[in-house]
Write a protein that holds these residues in place. Sequence first.
Motif, PDB file in Angstrom:
ATOM      1  N   PHE A 101      44.756  43.892  35.503  1.00  0.00           N
ATOM      2  CA  PHE A 101      45.125  42.528  35.106  1.00  0.00           C
ATOM      3  C   PHE A 101      44.105  41.515  35.609  1.00  0.00           C
ATOM      4  O   PHE A 101      43.693  40.603  34.882  1.00  0.00           O
ATOM      5  N   LEU A 102      43.671  41.662  36.866  1.00  0.00           N
ATOM      6  CA  LEU A 102      42.695  40.728  37.424  1.00  0.00           C
ATOM      7  C   LEU A 102      41.344  40.847  36.711  1.00  0.00           C
ATOM      8  O   LEU A 102      40.648  39.842  36.534  1.00  0.00           O
ATOM      9  N   TYR A 103      40.976  42.072  36.304  1.00  0.00           N
ATOM     10  CA  TYR A 103      39.742  42.220  35.529  1.00  0.00           C
ATOM     11  C   TYR A 103      39.849  41.470  34.211  1.00  0.00           C
ATOM     12  O   TYR A 103      38.903  40.814  33.774  1.00  0.00           O
ATOM     13  N   MET A 104      41.009  41.558  33.548  1.00  0.00           N
ATOM     14  CA  MET A 104      41.190  40.858  32.274  1.00  0.00           C
ATOM     15  C   MET A 104      41.239  39.357  32.468  1.00  0.00           C
ATOM     16  O   MET A 104      40.775  38.577  31.637  1.00  0.00           O
ATOM     17  N   ASP A 157      45.544  25.431  34.001  1.00  0.00           N
ATOM     18  CA  ASP A 157      45.685  26.383  35.111  1.00  0.00           C
ATOM     19  C   ASP A 157      47.128  26.769  35.345  1.00  0.00           C
ATOM     20  O   ASP A 157      47.417  27.882  35.773  1.00  0.00           O
ATOM     21  N   ASP A 158      48.062  25.839  35.070  1.00  0.00           N
ATOM     22  CA  ASP A 158      49.465  26.170  35.331  1.00  0.00           C
ATOM     23  C   ASP A 158      49.952  27.267  34.392  1.00  0.00           C
ATOM     24  O   ASP A 158      50.822  28.063  34.748  1.00  0.00           O
ATOM     25  N   GLU A 159      49.390  27.366  33.175  1.00  0.00           N
ATOM     26  CA  GLU A 159      49.780  28.444  32.273  1.00  0.00           C
ATOM     27  C   GLU A 159      49.316  29.792  32.805  1.00  0.00           C
ATOM     28  O   GLU A 159      50.056  30.778  32.764  1.00  0.00           O
ATOM     29  N   LEU A 160      48.088  29.847  33.316  1.00  0.00           N
ATOM     30  CA  LEU A 160      47.595  31.093  33.904  1.00  0.00           C
ATOM     31  C   LEU A 160      48.374  31.453  35.153  1.00  0.00           C
ATOM     32  O   LEU A 160      48.632  32.628  35.422  1.00  0.00           O
ATOM     33  N   TYR A 161      48.752  30.440  35.924  1.00  0.00           N
ATOM     34  CA  TYR A 161      49.553  30.696  37.124  1.00  0.00           C
ATOM     35  C   TYR A 161      50.903  31.304  36.747  1.00  0.00           C
ATOM     36  O   TYR A 161      51.360  32.279  37.355  1.00  0.00           O
ATOM     37  N   LYS A 162      51.558  30.735  35.730  1.00  0.00           N
ATOM     38  CA  LYS A 162      52.846  31.280  35.300  1.00  0.00           C
ATOM     39  C   LYS A 162      52.680  32.702  34.764  1.00  0.00           C
ATOM     40  O   LYS A 162      53.515  33.571  35.021  1.00  0.00           O
ATOM     41  N   LEU A 163      51.608  32.928  34.001  1.00  0.00           N
ATOM     42  CA  LEU A 163      51.353  34.275  33.482  1.00  0.00           C
ATOM     43  C   LEU A 163      51.195  35.270  34.618  1.00  0.00           C
ATOM     44  O   LEU A 163      51.781  36.363  34.594  1.00  0.00           O
ATOM     45  N   GLU A 164      50.428  34.915  35.648  1.00  0.00           N
ATOM     46  CA  GLU A 164      50.211  35.824  36.775  1.00  0.00           C
ATOM     47  C   GLU A 164      51.500  36.087  37.529  1.00  0.00           C
ATOM     48  O   GLU A 164      51.806  37.232  37.869  1.00  0.00           O
ATOM     49  N   ALA A 207      47.638  41.295  28.159  1.00  0.00           N
ATOM     50  CA  ALA A 207      46.374  41.423  27.428  1.00  0.00           C
ATOM     51  C   ALA A 207      46.409  40.622  26.123  1.00  0.00           C
ATOM     52  O   ALA A 207      45.411  40.005  25.733  1.00  0.00           O
ATOM     53  N   LYS A 208      47.559  40.621  25.442  1.00  0.00           N
ATOM     54  CA  LYS A 208      47.684  39.838  24.205  1.00  0.00           C
ATOM     55  C   LYS A 208      47.458  38.359  24.482  1.00  0.00           C
ATOM     56  O   LYS A 208      46.758  37.663  23.735  1.00  0.00           O
ATOM     57  N   TYR A 209      48.060  37.876  25.555  1.00  0.00           N
ATOM     58  CA  TYR A 209      47.906  36.448  25.880  1.00  0.00           C
ATOM     59  C   TYR A 209      46.455  36.114  26.230  1.00  0.00           C
ATOM     60  O   TYR A 209      45.885  35.125  25.749  1.00  0.00           O
ATOM     61  N   ILE A 210      45.847  36.967  27.065  1.00  0.00           N
ATOM     62  CA  ILE A 210      44.477  36.696  27.494  1.00  0.00           C
ATOM     63  C   ILE A 210      43.508  36.806  26.324  1.00  0.00           C
ATOM     64  O   ILE A 210      42.592  35.987  26.172  1.00  0.00           O
ATOM     65  N   ALA A 211      43.698  37.812  25.459  1.00  0.00           N
ATOM     66  CA  ALA A 211      42.817  37.969  24.300  1.00  0.00           C
ATOM     67  C   ALA A 211      42.935  36.778  23.361  1.00  0.00           C
ATOM     68  O   ALA A 211      41.950  36.310  22.795  1.00  0.00           O
ATOM     69  N   LYS A 212      44.144  36.262  23.207  1.00  0.00           N
ATOM     70  CA  LYS A 212      44.367  35.101  22.334  1.00  0.00           C
ATOM     71  C   LYS A 212      43.588  33.892  22.830  1.00  0.00           C
ATOM     72  O   LYS A 212      43.032  33.119  22.051  1.00  0.00           O
ATOM     73  N   HIS A 213      43.547  33.707  24.150  1.00  0.00           N
ATOM     74  CA  HIS A 213      42.867  32.547  24.717  1.00  0.00           C
ATOM     75  C   HIS A 213      41.397  32.810  24.995  1.00  0.00           C
ATOM     76  O   HIS A 213      40.705  31.940  25.502  1.00  0.00           O
ATOM     77  N   SER A 214      40.931  34.025  24.692  1.00  0.00           N
ATOM     78  CA  SER A 214      39.520  34.325  24.927  1.00  0.00           C
ATOM     79  C   SER A 214      38.719  34.357  23.631  1.00  0.00           C
ATOM     80  O   SER A 214      37.511  34.454  23.665  1.00  0.00           O
ATOM     81  N   LYS A 215      39.381  34.269  22.478  1.00  0.00           N
ATOM     82  CA  LYS A 215      38.669  34.375  21.207  1.00  0.00           C
ATOM     83  C   LYS A 215      37.715  33.216  20.981  1.00  0.00           C
ATOM     84  O   LYS A 215      36.652  33.372  20.397  1.00  0.00           O
ATOM     85  N   SER A 216      38.115  32.040  21.431  1.00  0.00           N
ATOM     86  CA  SER A 216      37.291  30.856  21.207  1.00  0.00           C
ATOM     87  C   SER A 216      36.255  30.624  22.298  1.00  0.00           C
ATOM     88  O   SER A 216      35.554  29.638  22.292  1.00  0.00           O
ATOM     89  N   GLU A 217      36.205  31.530  23.264  1.00  0.00           N
ATOM     90  CA  GLU A 217      35.284  31.334  24.388  1.00  0.00           C
ATOM     91  C   GLU A 217      33.840  31.555  23.952  1.00  0.00           C
ATOM     92  O   GLU A 217      33.503  32.445  23.198  1.00  0.00           O
ATOM     93  N   ASP A 218      32.965  30.710  24.417  1.00  0.00           N
ATOM     94  CA  ASP A 218      31.546  30.842  24.121  1.00  0.00           C
ATOM     95  C   ASP A 218      30.976  32.011  24.910  1.00  0.00           C
ATOM     96  O   ASP A 218      30.941  31.990  26.127  1.00  0.00           O
TER      97      ASP A 218
END
Length: 748
Positions: A583-586, A597-604, A628-639
Amino acid sequence: MKRFFTNLGIVQIFCSLLLVIGIMYVSNYFVFKNSISGIYEKVAQNNTLAVRTMIQSFDNSFRSVNNIIHTIHGLPYSSLESEEDGRIDMGKVYTMQDSIASLASSADFIEDVIVFYDDMDLAITSIGTSSLSQLFEKKYKHDLYSESYWRSYIRGKNSFKLMPGQYFKVATNSSWQRKKLMVAVGGNKIRISNKNIIILIDEAALLKHVNQKQMMPGASLIVLDQDRSVVLSTDADTDLSGVLDEVYFNSSQEASLKKEDYQYNFYKSDFNDFIYINKVPYQFQNIDSVVEANEMIMMSAIICAVLLSVLLSIYLNRPVKKIIRQLGGTSRGNDFRKILSGVVKMQMEIDTTKEQLKQAESEARRSVFLQAVDEHAYSGDQDLLLQGDYSEMICSKYFVLTMLHLNQKSKDQTPSMAVERITEVLDAALRRVSGDIQVFYDKNLHFVALMGLEPSADRAALLKQMGRLCASLEQEELQGYSVWASVSKPYKTELRNYKLAYRSAMDGLLYRAVKDSSNVQDAEKIQFGWSLYFPFDKIEKLSNYMSNGRLQEAKEIISETLGENANRNVHHHQLAHIAKTMFLYMLRHARMSAGADDELYKLEQQFLQRIDYAHDYLEIENALIEAAKYIAKHSKSEDTNRLNPSFISQYIELHYMENLYLDHIAEVVETSPKYFSSYFKKTFGVNYVEYLNKVRLSHARELLKDSSLTIGEIGEKTGYLNSSTFTTTFKKYYGISPSEYRKQNLNE
């Protein structure tokens, strides 16, 4: 008058009232004194915790400044002149300016970063370029810190220096602004590059960053550098004369000193040998006047109370006699019925108090039990007290400790039962298994049951009964909860064995095999094993898949990794650790894209809770895939374009101590090793291996000079597999061995 004083009723009432008043006075006085000292002690303790947090924030801030300096030294372009005509290559200037701006934006307390060269008047800052002389005359104006001062300072050999805050006149769009700035200057005793670096730090922003307001009122924090010079102080009066001379401490200790009305607490940084001094008032100001005022109030109250006692004694003499006669049943009337109704009401209150005391006793037993199983030692007197309280808990000669864990089957459903009710249900159900029992609530729906066990009892039968009991509770009294238990080894009923039994039952929960579907774990049959499966290469790929939003490939790695561990039948806590690591790697690639940050905190927090309460490996796998679904969703737009000099140099600076093979860093920047090698040579002017060695050896030289680590330890800390490789590489670049280099610097 003689008859008045010989009246026994008046004397008794007066003495009784006077005794009550005296007791109240003494108790109130001690409560007052203890409350004042207690409040101050609590405030002082909170201040100590706040100061430690501030010091950690200071260390992290100075570490960030040091990393920025090293990263800028590692940037390409040792010269800004064009190789063709010797003029300044503005393409190089703009590239370096972009990199400096990116680094400066990483810390909100940095006012500006200034980079200039020995033979040029050009200064490159985070906001643009300028002449160095014009920069300190028309942008950052100070009587001492001018262009000539910095030129003279740079010509000397100096270590990293953090200068105290000074008021600068800072030019804005329309006017001058007076701002207090601290100056951090990179060291040049060992030239990593020919760049000269000055970092301007906004002192007010730095204090806000470390949250200065956490300290108690009247306290202050003073920061001394490695030369014991004051570089920052929150106190206008920073006179330390005589203070530093009266205290001694080393890097592994803290020290304190009481002087006049203040106490000085000294802390030494593990990062840069800075000294932090917390100056706090030795006691609250004006505390003596407060004590005197309260004593005067209490004395006035006692005098008035004595006069009132005299009057009440005379007034209540006859009514009290009548009340006594009425309580004795010698007379009838309204007064007697009022007293009788009062007595009945008092009896009802006594019954209520008894029920409250019963609940308090139960809670006290729970508290005493938790103290007994605490891993930390208590005093001998406390052990005797615990022994007395435990003497009535279990009457049997032997016992087992059963730990029951409940988990809500539906995560969206609010808790349907209170903890007190669950405790009653478990107590009633377990008494069908053993009549000699005590049930306590531990935490997080963990319940502990002490069950008496006769020497002739069949423990295997007890385990079967517990299995049927857990299944029955899930179907009847505790619907909506999953229930499983861990039964400890049998122990003799003694105080020291409660801690052993608690640890044994806890091991049953932690070391249960992930494929074991039984709802009762026998701590006697734990089979320890460490056949874990953790493919580092695939986990690194998982991290990269998250950065690209490739969910399907990530799910395959998750299922394959957890499935293989399940086939090996590893322990539950081992699989939980593997899942948390994945999870921490993802999560590394979600922070830049998720936004809040509060969304990531709640997810963790939700993920960790699900892992801790999971009963089998399928629940762990589902929790990891949902994350993984949540993280992938928020990583698609990352440069994902990381192929730039700033990112590469900063990544090497942060990971130089690891095995940074060419294939690995090429995968990090998401390109092929061949293309990355060509790009690196073209951009930095040297090949990748030579650049990596220079970065490692620059840090190694600092450790050789400023630390007491062995040659082998320094080699390991800077990324070399063994001391032989480190020594050979060091000698190749500098012509001498590491040990010879250390001797030369010690002689200097």
